[in-house]
Design a protein around this motif. Structure first.
Motif, short mmCIF file in Angstrom:
data_model
loop_
_atom_site.label_atom_id
_atom_site.label_comp_id
_atom_site.label_asym_id
_atom_site.label_seq_id
_atom_site.Cartn_x
_atom_site.Cartn_y
_atom_site.Cartn_z
N LYS A 237 0.84 -1.20 0.00
CA LYS A 237 0.00 0.00 0.00
C LYS A 237 0.87 1.25 0.00
CE LYS A 237 -4.12 -1.68 2.33
NZ LYS A 237 -4.81 -1.69 3.62
N PRO A 238 0.39 2.31 -0.56
CA PRO A 238 1.15 3.56 -0.55
C PRO A 238 1.28 4.08 0.88
CG PRO A 238 -0.83 3.74 -1.91
CD PRO A 238 -0.90 2.45 -1.20
N ILE B 135 -0.74 8.90 0.42
CA ILE B 135 -2.21 8.96 0.44
C ILE B 135 -2.69 10.37 0.66
CG2 ILE B 135 -4.25 8.27 1.76
CD1 ILE B 135 -2.80 5.64 2.32
N LEU C 86 -4.82 12.83 -1.79
CA LEU C 86 -6.11 13.42 -1.46
C LEU C 86 -6.03 14.93 -1.35
CD1 LEU C 86 -7.15 10.83 1.17
CD2 LEU C 86 -8.24 11.20 -1.03
N ARG D 34 -15.42 11.52 -11.91
CA ARG D 34 -14.68 11.65 -10.66
C ARG D 34 -13.20 11.82 -10.93
NH1 ARG D 34 -18.19 7.49 -6.87
NH2 ARG D 34 -20.00 8.86 -6.89
N ARG D 35 -12.74 11.37 -12.11
CA ARG D 35 -11.33 11.55 -12.45
C ARG D 35 -11.12 12.79 -13.31
NH1 ARG D 35 -8.27 6.49 -12.55
NH2 ARG D 35 -9.49 4.88 -11.50
N LYS E 288 -26.14 25.78 -0.87
CA LYS E 288 -25.79 25.16 0.42
C LYS E 288 -24.65 26.00 1.00
CE LYS E 288 -26.26 20.50 -1.63
NZ LYS E 288 -27.49 19.96 -1.08
N TYR F 51 -19.36 18.25 -1.19
CA TYR F 51 -20.39 17.54 -1.95
C TYR F 51 -19.85 16.33 -2.71
CZ TYR F 51 -24.24 16.54 -5.08
OH TYR F 51 -25.24 15.91 -5.74
N GLY F 52 -18.79 16.56 -3.48
CA GLY F 52 -18.23 15.48 -4.30
C GLY F 52 -17.77 14.29 -3.47
N VAL G 182 -20.85 12.35 -2.10
CA VAL G 182 -21.58 11.45 -3.00
C VAL G 182 -20.71 10.27 -3.40
CG1 VAL G 182 -23.16 13.19 -3.91
CG2 VAL G 182 -21.03 12.73 -5.13
N ARG H 122 -17.66 9.18 0.93
CA ARG H 122 -16.71 9.51 1.98
C ARG H 122 -17.42 10.20 3.12
NH1 ARG H 122 -10.62 11.52 1.66
NH2 ARG H 122 -10.73 12.01 3.87
N LYS I 65 -15.65 10.47 6.56
CA LYS I 65 -14.72 10.99 7.55
C LYS I 65 -13.65 11.86 6.89
CE LYS I 65 -15.33 7.22 10.77
NZ LYS I 65 -14.70 5.96 11.21
N ARG J 51 -14.51 22.84 -5.37
CA ARG J 51 -15.45 21.74 -5.36
C ARG J 51 -14.99 20.64 -6.31
NH1 ARG J 51 -21.14 23.85 -6.92
NH2 ARG J 51 -20.40 23.42 -9.01
N VAL K 280 -12.76 16.20 -5.13
CA VAL K 280 -12.89 14.77 -5.41
C VAL K 280 -11.57 14.20 -5.91
CG1 VAL K 280 -15.36 14.59 -5.83
CG2 VAL K 280 -13.88 15.31 -7.68
N ASP K 281 -10.51 15.01 -5.87
CA ASP K 281 -9.19 14.57 -6.24
C ASP K 281 -9.14 14.04 -7.67
OD1 ASP K 281 -6.53 14.01 -6.00
OD2 ASP K 281 -6.87 11.99 -5.22
N ASP L 209 -11.15 3.99 6.06
CA ASP L 209 -12.17 4.71 5.30
C ASP L 209 -11.60 5.56 4.17
OD1 ASP L 209 -11.16 6.18 7.60
OD2 ASP L 209 -12.33 7.81 6.73
N PRO M 190 -5.48 5.79 -3.13
CA PRO M 190 -5.42 6.68 -4.29
C PRO M 190 -5.09 5.90 -5.54
CG PRO M 190 -3.82 7.31 -2.60
CD PRO M 190 -4.41 6.02 -2.17
N VAL N 48 -19.01 16.76 -10.66
CA VAL N 48 -18.10 16.24 -9.64
C VAL N 48 -18.39 14.77 -9.36
CG1 VAL N 48 -17.59 18.42 -8.54
CG2 VAL N 48 -19.55 17.11 -7.78
N GLY N 49 -19.05 14.10 -10.30
CA GLY N 49 -19.18 12.66 -10.20
C GLY N 49 -20.36 12.17 -9.41
N ASP O 74 -27.99 10.47 -6.93
CA ASP O 74 -27.39 11.49 -6.06
C ASP O 74 -27.93 12.87 -6.40
OD1 ASP O 74 -25.68 9.75 -4.71
OD2 ASP O 74 -24.11 9.92 -6.23
#
Ligand SMILES: Nc1ncnc2c1ncn2[C@@H]1O[C@H](COP(=O)(O)OP(=O)(O)O)[C@@H](O)[C@H]1O
Ligand SMILES: [Mg+2]
Lengths: 308, 391, 317
Positions: free
Chosen positions: A5-6, A11, A15, A134-135, A148, A156-157, A160, A163, A165, A207, A211-212, B3, B7, C198-199, C204
């Motif tokens: 694992k990285p 990580i 992120l 997402r990418r 909001k 938000y991203g 959905v 995630r 935490k 935003r 989502v990276d 959680d 990546p 944003v996916g 959603d």
């Protein structure tokens, strides 16, 4: 933690949790000056698989029967800023939207030709557009904050995506990268609608960053902003370029010249048979070359202001 | 750290699987879509069921009824096997026409006022009141029609009111003829002797027809002579006219809101252009805005008619007949519309089983009503979509 | 002729002058305006007179014996101490519950499908036409449907509360769909785009953007539908709600057994008493009082709906 694992640091970097300053060895220094001009060293024409992000060949986009853009060949390289310029209606937005399948939301839109994202055909039936988006994130022409809080907009991203935490860190880092943190850190729970236009657009960027994604698509992100806010966004793009691959549509040639590494010039061709205008990619090369010594006459005419 | 997702590698080639997304997501999204789709299909199911239920029983009626009993009889006496359709149809016509005489001008006038004249403040104050009126249940209007409109309005002005109407018509007639004649004499622009004569003749015809109608309703069509009432007629204190006014009041907000939508769809530039030519507000409204909105206004009237035809409780309560009705063409008699006839069949006694086809007649009348209102609604829809295409 | 022409152009000039200087007031214009205002005023006046009439008629009952009236039942004499609306209130309450449980989820789900999913094909078009036409079907016809579906023996003796409730839920379904769809259509597409960008998945987007934004509009529609259902009488009469006498039940107000019992509802109670008033004039006061109670519910639901809608319309410009 000694396994395949990285590492934690990787990580967190991935992120966007770690600050820029902490990533001491993050490659070449980013230029901060807005009008730095094209890079001094010539950009290589050849590109390795490693660095190739998008590879569009003979890409055409239709709206119903209408072919809005035809036969686009475009290779987008990692950690570069690629600008799409051209007269209005030549299909820049259309092309950009096809890169993260936002065109799927327009029922009549259809794509022909091939578009590879890191070797994968984006229009393979097995590909899930949600995964793509997402990418490959997107920032739109008009700032579009959700009604909001600032916090919930950025979170938000990730939310959905499931995630729950560590959202505080994601929000903080995204806002920092989008150069908005200092302005909003005391009012994260206020409605985003109350921000200024420039702030809203940077919020949209935050935003998208949250989502990276690997790629950011920006469709005329500054067209609704004043010059000062525009300068901030351009500055920001230069700052985050080392982490993202960026494609930007702009109607502003100076902007393309200022921020981009490569520029694609689109134009329209009139199809006499049905009197409809189809967008074509006229020339695609380094920004320096395109603006100083273009190969195509149409490019020359456009950048010297004789057309469009 | 469980959680935090691992990546993705940020360089190098991907496989299609990396972009395929989890199966569970596709499954969930698909399930949601199907659930929502099924909910949407319910409306088709209901439509089919309505048609089926109507046809199922009406078919029996159509096949088995003695058609001689459905036309030209004394009246609608379903429990005696007399199903005179003209009784119900003419009453429905009377109620609808009278109701539209109330709802048409009032609804359209209110809409034009709200859309063209009222200030923002007035509008935001008065429009909600109209919306409240739209929400008043029809049983309340039935009560109002029976206990107020009938005794206080119809009975008081009632038949004598027609004399007043006739007199007004004659006065207006004389006035208009005088005016047109004078215009022809001083040769105002656009008035030749010929056009004036045509105008006068047209008006004369209209007024004559109106007076004949009044005379006919008063002296020929009515069956209200107490002597002619027999055991068939169950008189109550209401009459069709009172019920019709009640139905009209119920229909005002509907006509108003559909007309107002049509007026709102007229582009502001048209008004500005007209005002720019120096036209006054009234000229702009009458000659520019109303013609531009005409198909929407027609739709409003058609929808109003359909609503008035389908209104049940007001006529049932205040229409002056229960269970059965003699044929009448006078709004001052008691009568049963199609809808009130149906409601009557279903109340009173605890079941609708009477002689032979009583139960089926309920569905037959329902089918007729359904077909008429459906046709009206489809027609109105055409006009509404015409507005949409135009702007 | 020459005279006439001269006189004529003189008149025309005078008219132009009048127009420019507004000499003499624009009588026709203000007359027209007054007429239009009168149309609106008369419409509103109807409502006012109606409210006064109902209130005056019902006042004796409301004033003297409101408690008994509230808890009383259907009786054969208007002078009966136990005459009251409790059975009607219970029936109407349960009908509202049926509508809320059946029509709201179904209607909102259908609206979401039509606005967010429906492809442009013949099925969608059919659904659309069906909904639009259902909204215009007279309410008695829904009564026939209820009769056909639930009251099989052709004797209304077995008509039940659930038959009435489901029939009215079906009746208001198109209203719910149409108003909810309108509210969903008003959601700006920039919100959808931003979320997809944003996916977010379709669900959603619906869950987190569309429904929250459309909620006030949807709520307005559901309130209007509810008040329509509570005030509707014709379909209930067709499915056989009781207008005459209904034996008082024992057992709780909330007991579920009553679903399969005979029932009545507020508007039906009113109709029944209006009919009885021919025989026993005292019933008209009872009917007036019952109307006051019914209107209190219906008008307050409508007002909340209208205020809610106006508030959010204003807030969103
Ligand atoms: N949703 C759509 N449906 C149909 N045609 C579209 C749509 N969006 C864009 N087009 C057409 O496609 C062409 C390219 O549009 P666009 O990509 O927006 O151009 P640009 O962004 O370069 O101004 C134009 O002719 C436009 O009319
Ligand atoms: Mg564009």
């Amino acid at each position: 933690m000694v396994n395949t694992k990285p590492s934690d640091e990787e990580i967190l970097k991935g992120l966007g949790v770690l600050d820029d300053e902490e990533q001491s060895d993050s490659g070449p220094d980013v230029a901060f000056s807005v009008d730095r001009g094209p890079s001094d060293e010539p950009l290589p024409e050849e590109v390795s698989d490693e660095d190739l992000v998008f590879d569009a060949s003979e890409l055409s986009v239709f709206y119903g029967d209408f072919r809005a853009v035809r036969d686009v060949n475009l290779r987008v390289r990692r950690n570069e800023i690629t600008a799409l310029i051209g007269p209005s209606g030549c299909g820049k937005s259309t092309v950009l939207r096809s890169f993260n399948r936002m065109n799927d939301l327009i029922p009549s839109a259809r794509v022909a030709g091939s578009l590879l994202y890191r070797g994968v055909d984006l229009y393979d039936p097995r590909v899930d557009p949600v995964e793509v988006r997402r990418r490959v994130g997107m920032v739109f022409q008009k700032p579009n904050p959700f009604p909001k809080s600032v916090y919930d907009n950025v979170a938000y991203g990730p939310r959905v995506a499931g995630r729950k935490k560590g959202l505080d860190d994601v929000v903080e880092n995204s806002l920092k990268k989008a150069a908005l943190w200092d302005e909003v850190k005391d009012r994260l729970q206020d409605s985003a609608i109350g921000l200024s236009g420039g702030q809203q657009q940077r919020l949209s960027i935050a935003r998208a960053i949250a989502v990276d994604p690997e790629v950011l698509l920006m469709d005329e992100p500054c067209s609704a902003l004043d010059p000062i806010a525009t300068a901030r966004i351009e500055e920001l793009m230069a700052e985050i370029k080392s982490e993202y691959t960026i494609m930007i549509v702009t109607h502003n040639m100076q902007q393309a010249a200022r921020v981009s590494d490569r520029t694609a010039f689109f134009s329209v061709e009139l199809d006499e048979s049905n009197d409809r205008r189809t967008g074509v990619l006229v020339e695609y090369t380094t920004t320096e070359k395109l603006f100083s010594n273009p190969d195509d006459e149409r490019t020359e005419n456009y950048i010297t202001g004789r057309f469009g | 750290m469980a959680d935090i997702s691992i990546p993705k590698p940020t360089t190098g080639l991907l496989t299609t699987d990396a972009l395929a997304g989890p199966r569970s997501r596709a499954r969930k999204e698909g399930a949601v879509k199907w659930i929502l789709f099924s909910a949407a299909l319910v409306s088709i199911a209901i439509s089919v069921l309505i048609v089926l239920s109507l046809i199922n029983e009406a078919r029996v009626f159509i096949l088995e009824v003695d058609w001689a009993n459905t036309w030209g009889q004394q009246g609608w006496f379903p429990r005696q096997g007399l199903y005179d359709m003209p009784t119900l149809l003419v009453s429905s016509l009377i109620v609808t026409v009278v109701a539209m005489f109330v709802a048409g001008p009032l609804g359209l006038g209110a809409a034009v006022y709200l859309s063209e004249y009222a200030s923002r403040r007035t509008r935001s104050l008065l429009k909600p009141i109209l919306e409240i009126l739209a929400g008043v249940p029809s049983v309340v209007l039935g009560f109002f029609a029976l206990f107020f409109i009938s005794p206080q309005v119809i009975e008081r002005i009632g038949r004598n009111g027609w004399l007043v109407v006739g007199a007004i018509m004659i006065i207006v007639y004389v006035g208009m003829v005088f005016r047109w004649a004078r215009q022809a004499m001083v040769a105002e622009p656009g008035t030749t002797l010929r056009t004036q004569l045509i105008r006068i003749l047209t008006l004369t015809t209209l007024v004559a027809l109106g007076l004949i109608l009044i005379w006919w309703i008063n002296d020929v069509a009515g069956s209200s002579d107490p002597a002619s009432a027999d055991f068939f007629t169950v008189k109550r204190s209401g009459q069709l006219a009172a019920a019709a006014v009640g139905v009209g009041i119920l229909t005002i907000p509907l006509v108003a809101s559909v007309s107002e939508d049509a007026l709102a769809a007229v582009p502001e530039e048209l008004r500005a252009a007209s005002a720019g030519l120096g036209a006054r507000k009234m000229t702009t409204t009458v000659q520019v805005v109303l013609p531009a909105a005409v198909s929407g206004i027609v739709a409003a009237f058609i929808i109003g008619i359909s609503r008035a035809l389908g209104e049940t409780m007001v006529v049932f309560m205040a229409g002056g007949a229960a269970d059965a009705a003699r044929f009448t063409a006078s709004p001052f008699d008691g009568g049963l519309t199609m809808t009130a006839g149906m409601a009557s069949l279903a109340t009173g006694t605890d079941n609708v089983v009477g002689e032979g086809l009583t139960f089926q007649s309920l569905y037959f009348v329902g089918l007729v009503l359904f077909i008429i209102t459906l046709a009206l609604n489809v027609m109105a829809g055409r006009y509404v979509s015409r507005v949409r295409e135009k702007y | 002729m020459a005279m006439a022409t001269i006189g004529n152009s003189g008149a025309a000039e005078r008219r132009v002058e009048d127009e420019i200087f507004r000499r003499g007031r624009d009588l026709r214009g203000s007359g027209f305006r007054t007429m239009l205002f009168a149309a609106l005023a008369i419409s509103i006046l109807f409502l006012v007179v109606l409210l006064i009439q109902v209130f005056v008629d019902g006042w004796p009952v409301l004033d003297e014996r409101f408690g008994d009236f509230w808890s009383g039942t259907l009786r054969s004499r208007s002078s009966d101490d136990k005459l009251g609306i409790s059975q009607g209130m219970i029936g109407s309450f349960w009908i509202a519950v049926f509508v809320a449980v059946i029509a709201f989820p179904l209607g909102i789900a259908a609206a979401i499908y039509l606005e967010e999913y429906a492809p442009d094909n013949i099925v969608t078009k059919t659904i659309d036409i069906a909904i639009r036409n259902l909204a215009g079907v007279p309410s008695v016809v829904y009564g026939l449907l209820g009769l056909f579906l639930f009251v099989q023996t052709r004797e209304l003796k077995d008509s039940t509360l659930y038959a009435g409730g489901i029939t009215l839920a079906i009746l208001v379904l198109p209203i719910v769909v149409i108003t909810a769809a309108e509210a969903i259509r008003a959601v700006p597409s920039s919100l959808r785009q931003g979320a997809y960008g944003v996916g977010a998945t379709k669900w959603d987007v619906i869950r987190t953007q569309i429904l929250p934004f459309a909620a006030p509009g949807v709520l307005t529609g559901t309130l209007l539908a509810l008040s329509r259902a509570v005030g509707e009488a014709a379909p209930l009469i067709l499915v056989g709600a009781i207008t005459g006498r209904l034996a008082p039940r024992d057992g709780s107000f909330l007991s579920l057994e009553q679903f399969s019992d005979r029932f009545t509802a507020m508007p039906i109670v009113i109709v029944g008493w209006v009919q009885e008033s021919g025989r026993d004039a005292g019933f008209s006061a009872a009917a007036g009082a019952a109307i006051v109670v019914l209107l209190a519910f219906v008008i307050s639901m409508n007002s909340v709906a209208v205020v809610l809608r106006n508030y959010f319309e204003k807030k969103r410009g």
